[in-house]
Design a protein around this motif. Structure first.
Motif, PDB file in Angstrom:
ATOM      1  N   GLY A  62      15.943  -7.167  14.750  1.00 12.56           N
ATOM      2  CA  GLY A  62      17.145  -7.875  14.299  1.00 12.56           C
ATOM      3  C   GLY A  62      18.298  -6.920  14.058  1.00 12.56           C
ATOM      4  N   VAL A  63      19.453  -7.230  14.626  1.00 10.23           N
ATOM      5  CA  VAL A  63      20.644  -6.407  14.454  1.00 10.23           C
ATOM      6  C   VAL A  63      21.732  -7.263  13.813  1.00 10.23           C
ATOM      7  N   SER A  64      22.263  -6.797  12.683  1.00  6.86           N
ATOM      8  CA  SER A  64      23.334  -7.499  11.980  1.00  6.86           C
ATOM      9  C   SER A  64      24.559  -6.610  11.907  1.00  6.86           C
ATOM     10  N   ALA A  65      25.720  -7.247  11.944  1.00  7.76           N
ATOM     11  CA  ALA A  65      26.981  -6.501  11.850  1.00  7.76           C
ATOM     12  C   ALA A  65      27.994  -7.327  11.080  1.00  7.76           C
ATOM     13  N   GLY A  66      28.648  -6.687  10.121  1.00 12.66           N
ATOM     14  CA  GLY A  66      29.725  -7.370   9.431  1.00 12.66           C
ATOM     15  C   GLY A  66      30.913  -7.583  10.342  1.00 12.66           C
ATOM     16  N   LEU A  89      18.723 -10.979  17.103  1.00 12.90           N
ATOM     17  CA  LEU A  89      19.930 -10.711  16.334  1.00 12.90           C
ATOM     18  C   LEU A  89      19.773 -11.223  14.908  1.00 12.90           C
ATOM     19  N   GLY A  90      20.493 -10.553  13.987  1.00 10.73           N
ATOM     20  CA  GLY A  90      20.606 -11.064  12.629  1.00 10.73           C
ATOM     21  C   GLY A  90      21.880 -11.892  12.545  1.00 10.73           C
ATOM     22  N   SER A 138      19.024 -15.487  17.769  1.00 11.06           N
ATOM     23  CA  SER A 138      19.141 -15.215  16.346  1.00 11.06           C
ATOM     24  C   SER A 138      17.794 -15.375  15.661  1.00 11.06           C
ATOM     25  N   LEU A 139      17.541 -14.535  14.647  1.00 11.62           N
ATOM     26  CA  LEU A 139      16.316 -14.659  13.868  1.00 11.62           C
ATOM     27  C   LEU A 139      16.282 -15.991  13.128  1.00 11.62           C
ATOM     28  N   GLY A 140      17.439 -16.505  12.735  1.00 14.67           N
ATOM     29  CA  GLY A 140      17.560 -17.797  12.074  1.00 14.67           C
ATOM     30  C   GLY A 140      18.852 -18.455  12.504  1.00 14.67           C
ATOM     31  N   ASP A 186      21.098 -17.794  22.303  1.00 15.91           N
ATOM     32  CA  ASP A 186      20.365 -18.761  21.490  1.00 15.91           C
ATOM     33  C   ASP A 186      20.718 -18.540  20.021  1.00 15.91           C
ATOM     34  N   ALA A 187      21.416 -19.514  19.438  1.00 10.29           N
ATOM     35  CA  ALA A 187      21.811 -19.424  18.020  1.00 10.29           C
ATOM     36  C   ALA A 187      20.773 -20.035  17.101  1.00 10.29           C
TER      37      ALA A 187
END
Length: 280
Positions: free
Chosen positions: A50-54, A73-74, A97-99, A122-123
């Protein structure tokens, strides 16, 4: 990088580049408005960490995920961008997305040595949105999976050499907005109910007129359909009535066209006439 438990910044940029494959087994997160850029030159970016970005997320390589397995993705506060240019049969731009989340599309280019590369966004039940001017995705077969795909007036803009574009497993059509759906089809999509005092005009060829609603349609709203299929402008009186049952204002009829035409229109809100017209 080995033996590191993910990569995290409280409010900063993360840029990770490799000349080989990049496998993300644990989370990568840039807080605040931090951007994340991942590059695997000539190889693939894969993993379920999972990759997250502000801020924005950019992922580039020969492949991001594969045709069978998405790159996870996060949450992304900015836009999702990337480039893939591989030539293998399993190369793809495939992210999920993970969620449930909102994915704001930036610029994604997926072109191989010969043809476009498949793209899947995929969201996970969330939203996929168009937020900038210009094309969102250029590539091969494009698949979107989400509850909301594009919005009224902000259609996702896709160029593909393998049409059609698919939304949740079927060729994109209303209630999704991709490649001009908002312009080609006229829609009033209502979350709950249509205001009993509101006036909504459908300005399209009668045979094309459609009023869509996901809620309750009040009795004073009528479909604008001409049984003779005459090529005339929709009369507001056939579309809605006042609460007291009186007709709305009439529009001037247009002469029948000499050749079939497709009329693109946008919603208009009419004002009450100064003089009550005859009933129809």
């Amino acid at each position: 990088v080995s033996g590191v438990n993910g990569l995290t910044t409280p409010a900063g940029t993360i840029m990770l580049s490799t000349n080989g494959a990049l496998l993300v087994n644990q989370g990568i997160s840039a807080g605040g408005l931090g951007v994340v850029t991942l590059t695997a030159s000539g190889s693939s970016i894969t993993g379920a960490g999972g990759v997250s970005a502000g801020g924005d997320l950019t992922v580039s390589g020969a492949s991001v995920g594969s045709t069978s397995t998405p790159f996870m993705l996060g949450t992304i506060g900015g836009t999702l961008n990337g480039t893939v240019d591989g030539g293998a049969g399993t190369d793809a731009f495939n992210v999920a997305s993970l969620g449930a989340s909102t994915i704001n599309l930036g610029v994604i280019t997926a072109i191989g040595p010969v043809v476009g590369i498949p793209v899947t966004i995929d969201a996970t039940g969330g939203s996929i949105r168009h937020v900038h001017v210009g094309t969102d995705i250029t590539g091969g077969r494009v698949n979107f999976w989400a509850s909301t795909i594009g919005t009224v007036g902000f259609d996702l803009d896709v160029i593909t050499d393998n049409p059609p574009v698919f939304c949740n497993g079927s060729a994109c059509d209303l209630p999704y907005f991709v490649n001009g759906t908002s312009a080609l089809f006229y829609e009033l999509l209502l979350r709950n109910s249509l205001s009993a005092s509101g006036r909504y005009l459908l300005g399209a060829l009668p045979e094309e007129g459609t009023l869509l609603t996901t809620g309750v349609l009040p009795s004073h709203i009528y479909s604008c359909l001409n049984q003779k299929q005459d090529a005339v402008a929709c009369a507001a009186a056939t579309m809605w009535h006042e609460d007291d049952g009186s007709d709305g204002p009439l529009l001037v009829k247009a002469a029948p066209p000499s050749e079939p035409q497709t009329l693109r229109t946008t919603a208009q809100q009419t004002s009450a006439p100064s003089k009550k017209p005859a009933r129809h």
